[in-house]
Write an enzyme that holds these catalytic residues in place. Structure first.
Site, PDB file in Angstrom:
ATOM      1  N   LYS A   1      55.041  67.537  77.933  1.00 46.10           N
ATOM      2  CA  LYS A   1      54.725  67.320  76.509  1.00 46.10           C
ATOM      3  C   LYS A   1      55.097  68.541  75.668  1.00 46.10           C
ATOM      4  CE  LYS A   1      50.221  66.924  76.962  1.00 46.10           C
ATOM      5  NZ  LYS A   1      50.018  67.284  78.363  1.00 46.10           N
TER       6      LYS A   1
ATOM      7  N   ARG B   1      42.376  63.811  73.374  1.00 48.87           N
ATOM      8  CA  ARG B   1      42.230  63.713  74.830  1.00 48.87           C
ATOM      9  C   ARG B   1      41.061  62.814  75.213  1.00 48.87           C
ATOM     10  NH1 ARG B   1      44.975  68.995  76.108  1.00 48.87           N
ATOM     11  NH2 ARG B   1      45.076  69.230  78.360  1.00 48.87           N
TER      12      ARG B   1
ATOM     13  N   ARG C   1      54.653  76.905  87.880  1.00 50.37           N
ATOM     14  CA  ARG C   1      54.878  77.266  86.480  1.00 50.37           C
ATOM     15  C   ARG C   1      54.498  78.732  86.225  1.00 50.37           C
ATOM     16  NH1 ARG C   1      52.479  73.331  81.829  1.00 50.37           N
ATOM     17  NH2 ARG C   1      50.470  74.263  82.300  1.00 50.37           N
TER      18      ARG C   1
ATOM     19  N   ARG D   1      49.168  80.710  84.809  1.00 47.90           N
ATOM     20  CA  ARG D   1      47.936  80.406  84.071  1.00 47.90           C
ATOM     21  C   ARG D   1      46.800  80.215  85.073  1.00 47.90           C
ATOM     22  NH1 ARG D   1      49.140  75.732  79.720  1.00 47.90           N
ATOM     23  NH2 ARG D   1      47.153  75.030  80.543  1.00 47.90           N
TER      24      ARG D   1
ATOM     25  N   ARG E   1      41.798  68.980  86.590  1.00 45.51           N
ATOM     26  CA  ARG E   1      42.389  68.594  85.295  1.00 45.51           C
ATOM     27  C   ARG E   1      42.988  67.194  85.378  1.00 45.51           C
ATOM     28  NH1 ARG E   1      46.411  73.244  84.251  1.00 45.51           N
ATOM     29  NH2 ARG E   1      46.756  72.362  82.184  1.00 45.51           N
TER      30      ARG E   1
HETATM   31  P1  AMP Z   1      46.641  72.319  77.721  1.00 48.01           P
HETATM   32  O1  AMP Z   1      47.320  73.599  77.445  1.00 48.01           O
HETATM   33  O2  AMP Z   1      46.909  71.252  76.696  1.00 48.01           O
HETATM   34  O3  AMP Z   1      46.852  71.835  79.139  1.00 48.01           O
HETATM   35  O4  AMP Z   1      45.056  72.610  77.593  1.00 48.01           O
HETATM   36  C1  AMP Z   1      44.419  73.573  78.409  1.00 48.01           C
HETATM   37  C2  AMP Z   1      42.921  73.347  78.384  1.00 48.01           C
HETATM   38  O5  AMP Z   1      42.429  73.465  77.052  1.00 48.01           O
HETATM   39  C3  AMP Z   1      42.447  71.962  78.839  1.00 48.01           C
HETATM   40  O6  AMP Z   1      42.344  71.873  80.244  1.00 48.01           O
HETATM   41  C4  AMP Z   1      41.095  71.897  78.145  1.00 48.01           C
HETATM   42  O7  AMP Z   1      40.132  72.687  78.804  1.00 48.01           O
HETATM   43  C5  AMP Z   1      41.384  72.554  76.818  1.00 48.01           C
HETATM   44  N1  AMP Z   1      41.852  71.556  75.806  1.00 48.01           N
HETATM   45  C6  AMP Z   1      43.071  71.518  75.213  1.00 48.01           C
HETATM   46  N2  AMP Z   1      43.151  70.483  74.358  1.00 48.01           N
HETATM   47  C7  AMP Z   1      41.957  69.851  74.411  1.00 48.01           C
HETATM   48  C8  AMP Z   1      41.433  68.693  73.789  1.00 48.01           C
HETATM   49  N3  AMP Z   1      42.157  67.971  72.919  1.00 48.01           N
HETATM   50  N4  AMP Z   1      40.159  68.338  74.083  1.00 48.01           N
HETATM   51  C9  AMP Z   1      39.394  69.063  74.932  1.00 48.01           C
HETATM   52  N5  AMP Z   1      39.842  70.151  75.590  1.00 48.01           N
HETATM   53  C10 AMP Z   1      41.116  70.560  75.333  1.00 48.01           C
END
Ligand code: AMP
Length: 212
Positions: free
Chosen positions: A13, A88, A127, A160, A171
């Site tokens: 994404k 989400r 990654r 990360r 996740r």
């Molecule tokens: P990402 O970089 O999008 O994979 O997000 C990393 C982490 O941030 C996720 O595993 C969640 O803990 C938190 N996070 C990001 N976006 C959201 C969202 N829309 N709702 C809730 N938690 C989020």
């Protein structure tokens, strides 16, 4: 135009959002990036979010909805934006719908990035991200010229914390339980396009551009 990129972590994404921003100018609004910026800046929101993010849980709906609400007021969003990693949950999707309706706006299209879990685990554990410019690499499919060093700015690369096998499994479970119901949610609204996210980045990009 308002787009949602919906898919599990590692489905591409963020990469596709960056490509679309470069091609068409719509900014990429990534709640994950916003949360990481808060962690880096040491804000109280960042401190709270970090605990949840490190263990692979979602941060509360109200927190991310508030961040998006503020962000879309920026002038760079007037012609549209790409939501990457938001919404989400169904609660977030409802809040987004209301937020946009209050501005006489609506989501234009939702792209679902479809990909098997096994492929994601391979992608995420390899990654690496630049600690300075956020450029992304993969130890197998897109390795840096010098291991551990960013090609662009020569800063260190890091894995990360939430890209470990244990946290990735959590996740993915969170995605299947809490986020995947959004596929049905947006499909019912007739605005869902499903992409084969195993395909190459160029092919995924072409499919997105063709359905704009
Ligand atoms: P990402 O970089 O999008 O994979 O997000 C990393 C982490 O941030 C996720 O595993 C969640 O803990 C938190 N996070 C990001 N976006 C959201 C969202 N829309 N709702 C809730 N938690 C989020």
């Amino acid at each position: 135009m308002i787009f949602i990129f919906l898919g599990p972590p590692g489905s591409g994404k963020g990469t596709q959002a960056k490509r679309l921003t470069a091609l068409r100018g719509w900014p990429q609004l990534s709640t994950g990036d916003m949360l990481r910026a808060n962690i880096q800046a040491g804000t109280s929101l960042g401190l709270e979010a970090k605990k949840l993010m490190d263990q692979g849980s979602l941060v509360p709906d109200a927190v991310v909805v508030g961040m998006i609400q503020d962000r879309i007021q920026n002038s760079d969003c007037v012609n549209g934006f790409i939501l990457d990693g938001f919404p989400r949950t169904v609660v977030q999707a409802e809040a987004l719908g209301n937020l946009l309706a209050s501005k006489s706006l609506a989501v234009s299209r939702v792209f679902e990035f479809l990909i098997p879990d096994e492929e994601l685990i391979a992608r995420l554990t390899g990654r690496r991200t630049c600690t300075k410019c956020s450029a992304m690499f993969h130890i197998l499919s897109a390795p840096p010229r010098v291991p551990g060093v960013c090609d662009r700015c020569q800063s260190d690369l890091e894995q990360r914390k939430d890209d470990s096998v244990e946290v990735i499994s959590k996740r993915l479970k969170v995605y299947h339980d809490q986020t995947s119901p959004l596929v049905q949610y947006y499909s019912k609204k007739g605005i869902l396009t499903t992409l084969d996210a195993v395909a190459s980045m160029d092919i995924v990009e072409k499919t997105i551009l063709a359905s704009l």
